[in-house]
Scaffold this active site. Structure first.
Site, PDB file in Angstrom:
ATOM      1  N   SER A   1       0.589  -1.386   0.021  1.00 59.95           N
ATOM      2  CA  SER A   1      -0.222   0.658  -0.109  1.00 59.95           C
ATOM      3  C   SER A   1       0.563   1.584  -0.186  1.00 59.95           C
ATOM      4  O   SER A   1      -0.177   2.627  -0.039  1.00 59.95           O
ATOM      5  CB  SER A   1      -0.988  -0.519   1.131  1.00 59.95           C
ATOM      6  OG  SER A   1      -0.252  -0.296   2.132  1.00 59.95           O
TER       7      SER A   1
ATOM      8  N   HIS B   1      -2.931  -2.973  -5.877  1.00 54.79           N
ATOM      9  CA  HIS B   1      -3.640  -2.491  -4.896  1.00 54.79           C
ATOM     10  C   HIS B   1      -3.989  -2.690  -4.641  1.00 54.79           C
ATOM     11  O   HIS B   1      -5.576  -1.612  -4.892  1.00 54.79           O
ATOM     12  CB  HIS B   1      -2.539  -1.107  -4.254  1.00 54.79           C
ATOM     13  CG  HIS B   1      -2.823  -0.966  -3.080  1.00 54.79           C
ATOM     14  ND1 HIS B   1      -3.261   0.114  -2.612  1.00 54.79           N
ATOM     15  CD2 HIS B   1      -2.641  -0.897  -2.011  1.00 54.79           C
ATOM     16  CE1 HIS B   1      -3.223   0.957  -1.752  1.00 54.79           C
ATOM     17  NE2 HIS B   1      -3.382  -0.687  -0.151  1.00 54.79           N
TER      18      HIS B   1
ATOM     19  N   GLU C   1      -5.755  -0.021  -7.664  1.00 54.59           N
ATOM     20  CA  GLU C   1      -4.375   1.232  -7.760  1.00 54.59           C
ATOM     21  C   GLU C   1      -3.679  -0.001  -8.760  1.00 54.59           C
ATOM     22  O   GLU C   1      -2.979  -1.013  -8.411  1.00 54.59           O
ATOM     23  CB  GLU C   1      -3.848   1.678  -6.932  1.00 54.59           C
ATOM     24  CG  GLU C   1      -4.315   2.763  -6.751  1.00 54.59           C
ATOM     25  CD  GLU C   1      -3.843   3.583  -5.123  1.00 54.59           C
ATOM     26  OE1 GLU C   1      -3.386   4.355  -5.429  1.00 54.59           O
ATOM     27  OE2 GLU C   1      -3.397   3.311  -4.040  1.00 54.59           O
TER      28      GLU C   1
ATOM     29  N   ASN D   1      -4.472   6.106  -0.466  1.00 59.24           N
ATOM     30  CA  ASN D   1      -2.614   6.427   1.011  1.00 59.24           C
ATOM     31  C   ASN D   1      -2.416   7.249   1.183  1.00 59.24           C
ATOM     32  O   ASN D   1      -1.978   7.927   2.400  1.00 59.24           O
ATOM     33  CB  ASN D   1      -1.910   4.828   1.119  1.00 59.24           C
ATOM     34  CG  ASN D   1      -2.887   4.073   1.268  1.00 59.24           C
ATOM     35  OD1 ASN D   1      -4.260   4.130   1.662  1.00 59.24           O
ATOM     36  ND2 ASN D   1      -2.574   2.602   0.883  1.00 59.24           N
TER      37      ASN D   1
HETATM   38  N1  CAA Z   1     -17.001  -9.558   2.436  1.00 55.61           N
HETATM   39  C1  CAA Z   1     -18.078  -9.350   1.326  1.00 55.61           C
HETATM   40  N2  CAA Z   1     -18.955  -8.737   1.158  1.00 55.61           N
HETATM   41  C2  CAA Z   1     -18.967  -7.541   2.500  1.00 55.61           C
HETATM   42  C3  CAA Z   1     -17.864  -7.619   3.041  1.00 55.61           C
HETATM   43  C4  CAA Z   1     -16.653  -8.620   3.344  1.00 55.61           C
HETATM   44  N3  CAA Z   1     -15.606  -8.681   4.051  1.00 55.61           N
HETATM   45  N4  CAA Z   1     -18.059  -7.074   4.257  1.00 55.61           N
HETATM   46  C5  CAA Z   1     -18.842  -6.207   4.402  1.00 55.61           C
HETATM   47  N5  CAA Z   1     -19.539  -6.736   2.628  1.00 55.61           N
HETATM   48  C6  CAA Z   1     -20.893  -6.441   2.091  1.00 55.61           C
HETATM   49  C7  CAA Z   1     -22.027  -6.329   3.106  1.00 55.61           C
HETATM   50  O1  CAA Z   1     -22.527  -7.827   2.859  1.00 55.61           O
HETATM   51  C8  CAA Z   1     -22.995  -5.164   1.997  1.00 55.61           C
HETATM   52  O2  CAA Z   1     -23.187  -5.598   0.827  1.00 55.61           O
HETATM   53  P1  CAA Z   1     -24.773  -5.153   1.012  1.00 55.61           P
HETATM   54  O3  CAA Z   1     -24.353  -4.087  -0.290  1.00 55.61           O
HETATM   55  O4  CAA Z   1     -25.095  -6.324  -0.796  1.00 55.61           O
HETATM   56  O5  CAA Z   1     -25.528  -5.822   1.503  1.00 55.61           O
HETATM   57  C9  CAA Z   1     -22.122  -4.533   2.286  1.00 55.61           C
HETATM   58  O6  CAA Z   1     -20.470  -5.036   2.181  1.00 55.61           O
HETATM   59  C10 CAA Z   1     -22.388  -3.364   3.283  1.00 55.61           C
HETATM   60  O7  CAA Z   1     -21.762  -3.760   4.415  1.00 55.61           O
HETATM   61  P2  CAA Z   1     -22.859  -3.758   6.206  1.00 55.61           P
HETATM   62  O8  CAA Z   1     -24.787  -3.502   5.554  1.00 55.61           O
HETATM   63  O9  CAA Z   1     -22.249  -4.905   6.929  1.00 55.61           O
HETATM   64  O10 CAA Z   1     -21.777  -2.686   6.159  1.00 55.61           O
HETATM   65  P3  CAA Z   1     -21.923  -1.187   5.815  1.00 55.61           P
HETATM   66  O11 CAA Z   1     -22.779  -0.164   5.224  1.00 55.61           O
HETATM   67  O12 CAA Z   1     -21.234  -0.669   7.612  1.00 55.61           O
HETATM   68  O13 CAA Z   1     -20.710  -1.209   4.780  1.00 55.61           O
HETATM   69  C11 CAA Z   1     -18.302  -1.153   4.724  1.00 55.61           C
HETATM   70  C12 CAA Z   1     -19.314  -1.810   5.503  1.00 55.61           C
HETATM   71  C13 CAA Z   1     -18.530  -1.684   3.012  1.00 55.61           C
HETATM   72  C14 CAA Z   1     -17.012  -2.028   4.889  1.00 55.61           C
HETATM   73  C15 CAA Z   1     -18.421   0.534   4.974  1.00 55.61           C
HETATM   74  O14 CAA Z   1     -17.956   0.496   6.048  1.00 55.61           O
HETATM   75  C16 CAA Z   1     -17.601   0.925   4.096  1.00 55.61           C
HETATM   76  O15 CAA Z   1     -16.803   1.283   2.910  1.00 55.61           O
HETATM   77  N6  CAA Z   1     -15.865   1.637   4.735  1.00 55.61           N
HETATM   78  C17 CAA Z   1     -14.913   1.734   4.414  1.00 55.61           C
HETATM   79  C18 CAA Z   1     -13.789   1.049   3.931  1.00 55.61           C
HETATM   80  C19 CAA Z   1     -13.088   1.825   2.803  1.00 55.61           C
HETATM   81  O16 CAA Z   1     -12.544   3.371   3.058  1.00 55.61           O
HETATM   82  N7  CAA Z   1     -11.709   1.490   2.955  1.00 55.61           N
HETATM   83  C20 CAA Z   1     -10.594   1.888   2.701  1.00 55.61           C
HETATM   84  C21 CAA Z   1      -9.521   1.472   3.730  1.00 55.61           C
HETATM   85  S1  CAA Z   1      -7.921   1.688   3.001  1.00 55.61           S
HETATM   86  C22 CAA Z   1      -7.546   0.475   1.797  1.00 55.61           C
HETATM   87  O17 CAA Z   1      -7.615  -0.609   2.048  1.00 55.61           O
HETATM   88  C23 CAA Z   1      -5.969   1.179   1.561  1.00 55.61           C
HETATM   89  C24 CAA Z   1      -5.136   0.732   2.183  1.00 55.61           C
HETATM   90  O18 CAA Z   1      -4.143   0.088   2.236  1.00 55.61           O
HETATM   91  C25 CAA Z   1      -4.883   0.453   3.741  1.00 55.61           C
END
Ligand code: CAA
Length: 290
Positions: free
Chosen positions: A118, A139, A151, A189
């Site tokens: 990342s 990524h 990415e 990031n």
């Molecule tokens: N696997 C499969 N499906 C998943 C899942 C997983 N691990 N986690 C969540 N889901 C699905 C759920 O089943 C749900 O599906 P539907 O839309 O079909 O109903 C959907 O995702 C939403 O989940 P929830 O309703 O349980 O929860 P939520 O609405 O609170 O969403 C989230 C959860 C998608 C994680 C949301 O909170 C989110 O987008 N958060 C921000 C995530 C983010 O910013 N990620 C980037 C991080 S930075 C990175 O990754 C880069 C790095 O290098 C650090």
């Protein structure tokens, strides 16, 4: 043509990549030195696929077929014959270099190596292998099955054919690629982590409580998660590692990691994965710790 994908590291990113690849019809070999980590990964992939089945995003038959396509291996020699190997180990340059050193002699010359780093320089990682032309940054975002973006980062030596194959793969995995140049932490990031680090400073300076900061950003900026909740989700060790790469790589004091973030990592409070970070996850609902 890519048919078989090796994934190194059975943590949250490696499991997510294996999940998406298997569900898209690829044969997957998921590799980790720990049998336990592999068991946990297969378990979590099964649960996440169940979630997709329940929500009508996949059928039971899709799930069963995907699970059958995933083989777990503890020995890197079993990655021989893969068309691409995606490294998704800990965000630590020495760890990644050590993996490439062991991996490279096991692979045929045609195999592409992609890293899910990342933040670390793709050019530098590529130079530690025998195939900088067939080495690329790929990524994924967490949670991999849900997040749309991948990415793509070329090292200075990455050849066009490798870039095209990996871009095509990202699209076949149902993702949207965005291309970034090989600068510390790339695009997502570079922008996201200073925001998270600033949120930790906001807490450190007493501007707001954990709950106030997360509520403010969720409701005030329409972020799906507050920055501290997101930091716990990413892992505070990973957040710190990325800030250190930005700080050292760009030599700008604006990227200095917040001392409170450093302290949490030193305490072993790494977020969700250790059940404590800015929230305590030991009960049914996360409870803010400050
Ligand atoms: N696997 C499969 N499906 C998943 C899942 C997983 N691990 N986690 C969540 N889901 C699905 C759920 O089943 C749900 O599906 P539907 O839309 O079909 O109903 C959907 O995702 C939403 O989940 P929830 O309703 O349980 O929860 P939520 O609405 O609170 O969403 C989230 C959860 C998608 C994680 C949301 O909170 C989110 O987008 N958060 C921000 C995530 C983010 O910013 N990620 C980037 C991080 S930075 C990175 O990754 C880069 C790095 O290098 C650090």
């Amino acid at each position: 043509m890519i048919k078989t994908i090796g994934v190194i590291g059975a943590g949250q990113m490696g499991s997510g990549i294996a999940h998406v690849a298997a569900l898209s019809g690829y044969d997957v070999r998921l590799s980790d030195i720990s049998e336990d980590a592999l068991k946990r990964a297969v378990d979590s992939i099964g649960k996440n696929l169940d979630r997709q089945v329940t929500r009508g995003k996949a059928t039971q038959a899709d799930k069963d077929a995907a699970m059958k396509r995933i083989a777990t291996v503890t020995d890197m020699s079993k990655l021989r014959g893969c068309d691409i190997v995606v490294e998704a180990a800990t965000e630590n340059e020495d760890v990644k270099r050590g993996i490439f050193k062991k991996l490279v002699p096991e692979l045929g010359p045609e195999t592409i190596i992609a890293t899910n780093t990342s933040s670390i320089s793709i050019t530098r990682l590529a130079a530690s292998t025998d195939r900088p032309g067939k080495f690329i940054g790929m990524h994924f975002m967490n949670p991999v099955p849900v997040m749309q973006l991948v990415e793509l980062i070329r090292g200075i030596a990455t050849d066009e054919e490798t870039f095209k194959s990996v871009k095509d793969l990202a699209i076949k995995l149902g993702k949207t690629p965005a291309t970034a140049e090989d600068f510390p932490a790339f695009i997502v990031n570079r922008v996201l982590l200073p925001m998270i680090n600033e949120a930790v400073y906001t807490l450190y300076e007493g501007v707001g409580s954990v709950e106030a900061i997360d509520t403010a950003m969720r409701l005030g900026a329409n972020h799906p998660m507050g920055p501290l909740e997101l930091a716990d989700f990413i892992g505070l060790d990973t957040c710190l590692a990325i800030m250190q790469v930005l700080h050292e790589g760009l030599s700008d004091s604006k990227y200095r990691p917040c001392p409170l973030l450093v302290k949490y990592v030193e305490a072993g409070w790494l977020g969700r994965k250790t059940k404590r970070g800015f929230y305590d996850y030991s009960g049914e609902k996360p409870v803010p710790t400050r």
